[in-house]
Design a protein around this motif. Sequence first.
Motif, PDB file in Angstrom:
ATOM      1  N   ASP A  30       0.812  -1.215   0.000  1.00  0.00           N
ATOM      2  CA  ASP A  30       0.000   0.000   0.000  1.00  0.00           C
ATOM      3  C   ASP A  30       0.845   1.264   0.000  1.00  0.00           C
ATOM      4  N   ASP A  31       1.880   1.304   0.834  1.00  0.00           N
ATOM      5  CA  ASP A  31       2.714   2.507   0.901  1.00  0.00           C
ATOM      6  C   ASP A  31       3.404   2.798  -0.424  1.00  0.00           C
ATOM      7  N   ASP A  32       3.766   1.751  -1.160  1.00  0.00           N
ATOM      8  CA  ASP A  32       4.416   1.944  -2.450  1.00  0.00           C
ATOM      9  C   ASP A  32       3.466   2.583  -3.460  1.00  0.00           C
ATOM     10  N   TRP A  33       2.229   2.112  -3.477  1.00  0.00           N
ATOM     11  CA  TRP A  33       1.272   2.588  -4.470  1.00  0.00           C
ATOM     12  C   TRP A  33       0.904   4.056  -4.276  1.00  0.00           C
ATOM     13  N   SER A  34       0.979   4.532  -3.051  1.00  0.00           N
ATOM     14  CA  SER A  34       0.605   5.920  -2.779  1.00  0.00           C
ATOM     15  C   SER A  34       1.800   6.866  -2.772  1.00  0.00           C
ATOM     16  N   ARG A  35       3.001   6.323  -2.978  1.00  0.00           N
ATOM     17  CA  ARG A  35       4.200   7.151  -2.968  1.00  0.00           C
ATOM     18  C   ARG A  35       4.361   7.858  -4.311  1.00  0.00           C
ATOM     19  N   VAL A  36       4.717   9.144  -4.276  1.00  0.00           N
ATOM     20  CA  VAL A  36       4.928   9.901  -5.507  1.00  0.00           C
ATOM     21  C   VAL A  36       6.216   9.424  -6.170  1.00  0.00           C
ATOM     22  N   GLY A  88       4.790  14.237 -10.134  1.00  0.00           N
ATOM     23  CA  GLY A  88       3.755  14.412  -9.118  1.00  0.00           C
ATOM     24  C   GLY A  88       2.783  13.252  -9.053  1.00  0.00           C
ATOM     25  N   TRP A  89       3.051  12.181  -9.789  1.00  0.00           N
ATOM     26  CA  TRP A  89       2.163  11.025  -9.841  1.00  0.00           C
ATOM     27  C   TRP A  89       2.564   9.974  -8.816  1.00  0.00           C
ATOM     28  N   THR A  90       1.559   9.375  -8.202  1.00  0.00           N
ATOM     29  CA  THR A  90       1.814   8.198  -7.384  1.00  0.00           C
ATOM     30  C   THR A  90       2.118   7.026  -8.307  1.00  0.00           C
ATOM     31  N   LEU A  91       2.552   5.915  -7.714  1.00  0.00           N
ATOM     32  CA  LEU A  91       2.833   4.726  -8.515  1.00  0.00           C
ATOM     33  C   LEU A  91       1.584   4.285  -9.269  1.00  0.00           C
ATOM     34  N   GLN A  92       0.426   4.326  -8.616  1.00  0.00           N
ATOM     35  CA  GLN A  92      -0.807   3.934  -9.295  1.00  0.00           C
ATOM     36  C   GLN A  92      -1.091   4.860 -10.483  1.00  0.00           C
TER      37      GLN A  92
END
Length: 308
Positions: free
Chosen positions: A64-70, A74-78
Amino acid sequence: MEPVERLYLDALMEDPAVPGHSLRPQLLAGARARRRPAAPTAPWAEPFAGRVAAMDALLASAVDDDWSRVIVEGWTLQELVAHLAAKDGLLAASVGAPVLGPPLGATSAVGRTSDVQAYERARSPEQTRRDWRAQADALCRHLAGLSPDTPATLDGMSAAVRDHVLARCLETWVHTDDAARTARVRLPHPVPEHIHPTADLCARLLPWTMLLSGLDGSGRTVLLTLTGDGGGEWHVPLGGEGSGVLELDAWREGDGWRRADARITADVVSFCFLLGGRGDPSSFAADLSGDLSLARDVLSSAPALSGP
């Protein structure tokens, strides 16, 4: 327990063991179970299929932390994965392959990225990962039945589909590296057979990056030597005549030995990443000779076609 690096290689259907540290080893068994090999496709599209499988192997270990990291822009991983899906979908639309995700409205890279990111924000990261992989695989399967010279247009740029696919390969490679660096994961480079055609595209783009940067290289040439696995040498006329770019052996055979105005020698991976918008041209590590001003112009303009 296999390191993430080995998962990456497995995804590329490679066998050699790669030494390295394990990152979050408790996740690797699940990641290994969820990885998938590269999609079957035309031989000329295999570099792109390999980068997709490599990115997918990296995403398999994300939490989860990876997917929300920029990650970048300015984009998150998702959001980054949604961006890749958007551009793959635009190329798919151009060649008649299935287009997945939200209905195709905007046909620019920026507009389609915005649409797909908005769509994916309402979904789980794992769904976004599956959507992106499904789009990329659908494109790869469709390419198996196409000639590499099939015309295609992406974001207003018309070229043979092979060149667009190699550009998708480079962007996917660069963004995989972006995500890996943010996660502090060390990943190996692609196999040399995949690096070389990507480097060839980068060499052939140099006349156009010069023009886009407002630099006129008409009548002048550069000899580009890219070292390392997958490298080579290219004779590059800089007047916007990309079809005149030849690998060195073809240059010798077709035109005779002509002296280039400038010579640039650099690492092949670093040069590909420079064209992909990573690295500072002013401090780029390269050996220059001949017309040094021309050589510096070539390097300074190299990232002109890179974008989010």
